[in-house]
Design a protein around this motif. Structure first.
Motif, PDB file in Angstrom:
ATOM      1  N   SER A   1       0.993  -1.239  -0.029  1.00 50.36           N
ATOM      2  CA  SER A   1       0.018  -0.129  -0.029  1.00 50.36           C
ATOM      3  C   SER A   1       0.950   1.215   0.031  1.00 50.36           C
ATOM      4  CB  SER A   1      -0.948  -0.008   1.072  1.00 50.36           C
ATOM      5  OG  SER A   1      -1.834  -0.978   1.427  1.00 50.36           O
ATOM      6  N   ALA A   2       2.032   1.110   0.674  1.00 58.13           N
ATOM      7  CA  ALA A   2       2.803   2.523   0.841  1.00 58.13           C
ATOM      8  C   ALA A   2       3.506   2.652  -0.387  1.00 58.13           C
ATOM      9  CB  ALA A   2       3.965   2.426   2.005  1.00 58.13           C
TER      10      ALA A   2
ATOM     11  N   LEU B   1      -2.986   2.705  -4.518  1.00 56.76           N
ATOM     12  CA  LEU B   1      -3.430   2.136  -3.521  1.00 56.76           C
ATOM     13  C   LEU B   1      -4.450   1.214  -4.002  1.00 56.76           C
ATOM     14  CD1 LEU B   1      -3.633   1.863  -0.315  1.00 56.76           C
ATOM     15  CD2 LEU B   1      -5.468   3.665  -0.413  1.00 56.76           C
ATOM     16  N   VAL B   2      -5.413   1.636  -4.611  1.00 53.72           N
ATOM     17  CA  VAL B   2      -6.498   0.769  -5.360  1.00 53.72           C
ATOM     18  C   VAL B   2      -5.895  -0.281  -6.028  1.00 53.72           C
ATOM     19  CG1 VAL B   2      -8.355   0.679  -6.941  1.00 53.72           C
ATOM     20  CG2 VAL B   2      -8.284   2.761  -5.384  1.00 53.72           C
TER      21      VAL B   2
ATOM     22  N   ALA C   1       2.892   6.013  -2.606  1.00 54.26           N
ATOM     23  CA  ALA C   1       4.021   6.621  -2.854  1.00 54.26           C
ATOM     24  C   ALA C   1       4.452   6.872  -4.439  1.00 54.26           C
ATOM     25  CB  ALA C   1       5.408   6.273  -2.386  1.00 54.26           C
ATOM     26  N   ASN C   2       3.941   5.943  -5.361  1.00 56.58           N
ATOM     27  CA  ASN C   2       4.386   6.049  -6.477  1.00 56.58           C
ATOM     28  C   ASN C   2       3.263   6.371  -7.573  1.00 56.58           C
ATOM     29  OD1 ASN C   2       7.071   5.118  -6.584  1.00 56.58           O
ATOM     30  ND2 ASN C   2       6.464   2.947  -6.543  1.00 56.58           N
ATOM     31  N   ALA C   3       1.937   6.068  -7.247  1.00 58.40           N
ATOM     32  CA  ALA C   3       0.926   6.692  -8.290  1.00 58.40           C
ATOM     33  C   ALA C   3      -0.491   7.277  -7.331  1.00 58.40           C
ATOM     34  CB  ALA C   3       0.101   5.115  -8.793  1.00 58.40           C
TER      35      ALA C   3
ATOM     36  N   LEU D   1      -6.479  -4.127  -4.888  1.00 62.19           N
ATOM     37  CA  LEU D   1      -7.331  -5.083  -5.929  1.00 62.19           C
ATOM     38  C   LEU D   1      -6.306  -6.467  -5.980  1.00 62.19           C
ATOM     39  CD1 LEU D   1      -8.896  -2.920  -8.693  1.00 62.19           C
ATOM     40  CD2 LEU D   1      -9.996  -4.157  -6.961  1.00 62.19           C
ATOM     41  N   GLY D   2      -5.024  -6.272  -6.090  1.00 61.39           N
ATOM     42  CA  GLY D   2      -4.016  -7.564  -6.361  1.00 61.39           C
ATOM     43  C   GLY D   2      -4.069  -8.241  -5.036  1.00 61.39           C
ATOM     44  N   ILE D   3      -3.798  -7.590  -3.892  1.00 66.73           N
ATOM     45  CA  ILE D   3      -4.040  -8.638  -2.683  1.00 66.73           C
ATOM     46  C   ILE D   3      -5.304  -9.315  -2.759  1.00 66.73           C
ATOM     47  CG2 ILE D   3      -4.268  -8.244  -0.050  1.00 66.73           C
ATOM     48  CD1 ILE D   3      -2.255  -5.733  -0.469  1.00 66.73           C
ATOM     49  N   PHE D   4      -6.311  -8.491  -2.969  1.00 67.25           N
ATOM     50  CA  PHE D   4      -7.878  -9.253  -2.837  1.00 67.25           C
ATOM     51  C   PHE D   4      -7.913 -10.293  -4.037  1.00 67.25           C
ATOM     52  CE2 PHE D   4     -12.106  -9.719  -4.631  1.00 67.25           C
ATOM     53  CZ  PHE D   4     -12.890 -10.152  -3.629  1.00 67.25           C
ATOM     54  N   GLY D   5      -7.319 -10.098  -5.368  1.00 66.64           N
ATOM     55  CA  GLY D   5      -7.254 -10.909  -6.173  1.00 66.64           C
ATOM     56  C   GLY D   5      -6.610 -12.501  -5.854  1.00 66.64           C
TER      57      GLY D   5
END
Length: 141
Positions: free
Chosen positions: A95-96, A107-108, A100-102, A112-116
């Motif tokens: 998340s950090a 964060l979304v 920090a990058n986008a 979404l990747g973690i959820f997937g």
């Protein structure tokens, strides 16, 4: 066969005694006769070891066939719980990095990747995902 087999020792003594009584002209026949007895004993011992080894293999195969097969796919509660905990711990730095990058979009995407990943892992644990009927519980096998 033991290093000191009493039966073979008696055979050797009898062969040496017969050699002494019959003379050196019968020595090759006596030696051949004794060696045949030794070969028979070795062959019998080897056959016995082979039969024992085959019986042990059959017993091991029967024992492994009697054990119930573990289901493929996701493991039990411990594996699923551990996977969930690890994914939540890794969610913090992901998340950090995403923020920090986008910004909020990063964060979304991270969540979404973690959820997937968690959804795919959880789907492997569903009974119908493993090809089992839906009404069979884990307690029944």
């Amino acid at each position: 066969m033991e290093a000191r087999d009493p039966e073979l020792r008696r055979e050797l003594d009898a062969t040496l005694q017969a050699r002494g009584e019959l003379g050196p002209e019968y020595e090759p026949a006596l030696i051949d006769s004794f060696l045949e007895k030794v070969e028979q004993r070795l062959s019998g011992t080897q056959d016995q070891r082979t039969r024992r080894h085959l019986a042990e293999q059959q017993l091991a195969a029967a024992r492994s066939a009697a054990r119930p097969a573990k289901p493929t796919g996701a493991g039990g509660f411990g594996e699923r719980f551990g996977f969930g905990v690890v994914s939540l711990v890794l969610a913090i730095p992901l998340s950090a990095i995403g923020v920090a990058n986008a910004g909020i979009e990063g964060l979304v995407v991270a969540w979404l990747g973690i959820f997937g990943v968690n959804a795919v892992h959880a789907a492997r644990a569903w009974p119908w995902a493993r090809g089992r009927p839906r009404n069979v519980s884990d307690w029944e096998g």
